[in-house]
Design a protein around this motif. Structure first.
Motif, mmCIF file in Angstrom:
data_model
loop_
_atom_site.group_PDB
_atom_site.id
_atom_site.type_symbol
_atom_site.label_atom_id
_atom_site.label_comp_id
_atom_site.label_asym_id
_atom_site.label_seq_id
_atom_site.Cartn_x
_atom_site.Cartn_y
_atom_site.Cartn_z
ATOM 1 N N LEU A 286 0.874 -1.172 -0.049
ATOM 2 C CA LEU A 286 -0.009 -0.021 0.089
ATOM 3 C C LEU A 286 0.901 1.224 0.134
ATOM 4 C CD1 LEU A 286 -2.826 -0.971 2.495
ATOM 5 C CD2 LEU A 286 -2.816 -1.276 -0.011
ATOM 6 N N ARG A 287 0.679 2.257 -0.769
ATOM 7 C CA ARG A 287 1.170 3.445 -0.726
ATOM 8 C C ARG A 287 0.136 4.603 -0.513
ATOM 9 N NH1 ARG A 287 5.404 2.853 -6.000
ATOM 10 N NH2 ARG A 287 6.267 0.828 -5.436
ATOM 11 N N CYS A 289 -1.527 8.614 0.769
ATOM 12 C CA CYS A 289 -1.391 9.871 1.034
ATOM 13 C C CYS A 289 -1.348 10.163 2.493
ATOM 14 C CB CYS A 289 -2.728 10.694 0.468
ATOM 15 S SG CYS A 289 -4.227 10.406 1.588
ATOM 16 N N SER A 290 -0.953 11.474 2.800
ATOM 17 C CA SER A 290 -0.281 11.956 4.200
ATOM 18 C C SER A 290 -1.723 11.427 5.139
ATOM 19 C CB SER A 290 -0.082 13.321 4.236
ATOM 20 O OG SER A 290 -1.274 14.083 3.767
ATOM 21 N N ARG A 291 -2.937 11.602 4.737
ATOM 22 C CA ARG A 291 -4.199 11.397 5.598
ATOM 23 C C ARG A 291 -4.201 9.762 5.669
ATOM 24 N NH1 ARG A 291 -8.842 14.968 2.539
ATOM 25 N NH2 ARG A 291 -10.047 14.430 4.568
ATOM 26 N N THR A 292 -3.835 8.976 4.604
ATOM 27 C CA THR A 292 -3.872 7.577 4.956
ATOM 28 C C THR A 292 -2.952 7.123 6.082
ATOM 29 O OG1 THR A 292 -4.476 7.402 2.586
ATOM 30 C CG2 THR A 292 -3.456 5.440 3.730
ATOM 31 N N LEU A 293 -1.623 7.816 6.071
ATOM 32 C CA LEU A 293 -0.784 7.663 7.153
ATOM 33 C C LEU A 293 -1.274 7.730 8.389
ATOM 34 C CD1 LEU A 293 0.925 7.383 4.399
ATOM 35 C CD2 LEU A 293 3.005 8.271 5.819
ATOM 36 N N GLN A 294 -2.045 8.728 8.460
ATOM 37 C CA GLN A 294 -2.628 8.890 9.941
ATOM 38 C C GLN A 294 -3.581 7.739 10.455
ATOM 39 O OE1 GLN A 294 -5.050 12.681 9.761
ATOM 40 N NE2 GLN A 294 -3.404 13.613 8.853
ATOM 41 N N PRO A 301 4.452 6.209 1.834
ATOM 42 C CA PRO A 301 3.850 7.442 1.160
ATOM 43 C C PRO A 301 3.900 7.354 0.151
ATOM 44 C CG PRO A 301 5.761 7.891 2.938
ATOM 45 C CD PRO A 301 5.642 6.371 2.696
ATOM 46 N N SER A 302 2.719 7.740 -0.644
ATOM 47 C CA SER A 302 2.442 7.768 -2.152
ATOM 48 C C SER A 302 3.147 9.234 -2.663
ATOM 49 C CB SER A 302 1.157 7.783 -2.405
ATOM 50 O OG SER A 302 0.269 8.632 -1.863
ATOM 51 N N SER A 303 3.226 9.302 -3.961
ATOM 52 C CA SER A 303 3.357 10.578 -4.899
ATOM 53 C C SER A 303 2.547 10.751 -5.801
ATOM 54 C CB SER A 303 5.173 10.477 -5.151
ATOM 55 O OG SER A 303 4.872 9.302 -6.305
ATOM 56 N N ILE A 315 0.544 -3.695 -5.931
ATOM 57 C CA ILE A 315 0.806 -2.585 -5.396
ATOM 58 C C ILE A 315 -0.351 -1.647 -5.618
ATOM 59 C CG2 ILE A 315 2.034 -0.250 -5.544
ATOM 60 C CD1 ILE A 315 4.176 -2.075 -6.953
ATOM 61 N N LEU A 316 -0.963 -1.018 -4.426
ATOM 62 C CA LEU A 316 -2.134 -0.247 -4.588
ATOM 63 C C LEU A 316 -2.098 1.297 -3.723
ATOM 64 C CD1 LEU A 316 -5.476 -0.031 -5.043
ATOM 65 C CD2 LEU A 316 -5.471 -0.887 -2.828
ATOM 66 N N ASN A 317 -2.370 2.336 -4.548
ATOM 67 C CA ASN A 317 -2.348 3.557 -3.981
ATOM 68 C C ASN A 317 -3.772 3.797 -3.316
ATOM 69 O OD1 ASN A 317 -0.109 4.573 -5.442
ATOM 70 N ND2 ASN A 317 -1.401 4.656 -7.228
ATOM 71 N N VAL A 318 -3.716 4.523 -2.008
ATOM 72 C CA VAL A 318 -4.590 4.778 -1.231
ATOM 73 C C VAL A 318 -4.711 6.416 -0.790
ATOM 74 C CG1 VAL A 318 -5.942 4.203 0.873
ATOM 75 C CG2 VAL A 318 -4.805 2.343 -0.299
#
Length: 415
Positions: A286-287, A289-294, A301-303, A315-318
């Motif tokens: 999982l990659r 965004c900053s809100r996902t990491l909370q 972290p995603s880009s 591989i999956l973006n969230v």
């Protein structure tokens, strides 16, 4: 002449003969081809093993090896695709419009084959059979140029299909495989005006863009699949988990698999941690965004580069959004107009999503993995078109036809 020119000319010469074959003759050939694939399964698997071995030696990724691999079950499925094509209605000769002019002219618009179709694709030998079946059913000759990584498999498959065609009234010259592995053979096909009537690319974005940007032969563009699933605030947790998991892991190497999961903030607050755990159990990286990491601090972290990438892998973006507007904006920015899904119990949001998202296939409460010719009832498919002219979405038999006007008079002349 080069191999490309010779084989394209053979296909061109066979096209008019093929166009005159009856539906019964074409169907009989497809059934014989399907039977031959089953009968020669062990030979095809042996040839495929050579491709797989070369792929491993060259460091090919597991996801691409999965696309390349054939086994008895997959060959049986490919053969079944041919049989299903044979049972579908033949569009050739269908009357699309009919009218009579005041001067007595009878004008009828009928479906006809496109002519000679060039198909350029990568490491999926099943495309060789799918393309052959769909093109022959619609009376089109076809020139195939598969990826070098599947050359042994494709050679054997064409050998098997040619042997079957020799027992039918269809000319085997209507089915050609370009064996030259050099990129120059692709470049040559792109300029074969007068021999090829249309080119259809199937593969990654670099292949497709090369064809679109450099071909002088008309192109039907099939697109890369950066597909999204949006879990709305009112999504049923059980349904959302099942759909999202299926869209990613059922077969991640294909173009209709999900690459980015978009989640409403309120849904994420209650369910993201558990959902992330489910993906982790299935070995999905999982990659976020900053809100996902909370909510899930262990994700990578995603880009913005991630959001524009078709992984075709585990591989999956969230990303987390405030509302439907932000979800729609993200899809509009990063989507490839392939397949997009919303999971929601809010009918207003569902209606808006289905109307506003610009894609070949839009889903409400169903996995994007259904964007497929077989699943749509088309038999096999020649590709999934993401353009807006001629054909869009999974391309079955009607998408491989053109039309002609047939005018019947009784001596009329124009004054």
């Amino acid at each position: 002449m080069s191999e490309v020119q010779i084989k394209a000319q053979l296909a061109k010469n066979a096209a008019s003969h093929l166009a005159n074959r009856s539906t019964e003759e074409k169907n009989q050939a497809l059934f014989k081809m399907a039977d031959a694939l089953i009968r020669r399964t062990s030979d095809i698997i042996e040839a495929n093993a050579q491709d797989l071995q070369r792929g491993r030696e060259n460091g090919t990724s597991d996801s691409l090896l999965d696309r390349l691999a054939l086994n008895a079950t997959r060959i049986a499925d490919i053969a079944e695709g041919l049989r299903q094509i044979a049972t579908l209605p033949d569009p050739i000769g269908d009357t699309l419009e009919s009218l009579e002019r005041p001067n007595g002219l009878q004008i009828v618009k009928k479906r006809v084959p496109l002519g000679v179709i060039g198909i350029i694709y990568e490491a999926r030998p099943n495309v060789t059979v799918d393309a052959a079946g769909l093109c022959l059913k619609t009376g089109n000759a076809v020139v195939l140029r598969g990826g070098s990584s599947a050359l042994s498999s494709n050679r054997k498959i064409i050998e098997v299909l040619h042997e079957a065609m020799e027992e039918t009234t269809l000319p085997k010259e209507a089915l050609q495989l370009i064996e030259d592995p050099n990129r120059s053979s692709v470049d040559e096909m792109l300029k074969l005006n007068g021999l090829l009537d249309v080119i259809i690319p199937r593969g990654g974005s670099s292949l497709i863009q090369n064809v679109v940007m450099n071909a002088t032969v008309p192109v039907i563009e099939t697109g890369a699949g950066i597909c999204h699933t949006y879990l709305d605030e009112s999504a049923s947790p059980a349904m959302a988990t099942a759909i999202a998991l299926n869209a990613k892991v059922q077969r991640p190497s294909v173009c209709n698999s999900m690459e980015t999961l978009i989640i409403h903030q309120h849904y994420a607050e209650q369910h993201l941690a558990d959902l992330a755990g489910v993906f982790r159990e299935r070995n999905v990286e999982l990659r976020g965004c900053s809100r996902t990491l909370q909510y899930v601090p262990w994700v990578t972290p995603s880009s913005t580069e991630d959001y524009a990438t078709e992984y075709n892998d585990y591989i999956l973006n969230v990303i987390i959004v405030d509302d439907l507007d932000q979800a729609l904006a993200h899809i509009a920015k990063y989507g490839t107009q392939h397949s997009e899904c919303i999971v929601t119990e809010n009918q207003g949001n569902a209606k808006r999503f289905l109307q506003e998202v610009d894609a070949a296939a839009v889903y409400h409460n169903a996995s994007t993995r259904f964007t497929d010719g077989f699943e749509f009832g088309f038999g096999a498919e020649i590709g999934i078109s993401t353009q807006k002219l001629h054909a869009r979405g999974p391309m079955g038999l009607p998408a491989l036809t053109s039309s002609k006007y047939v005018i019947i008079g009784s001596g009329q002349i124009r004054e």
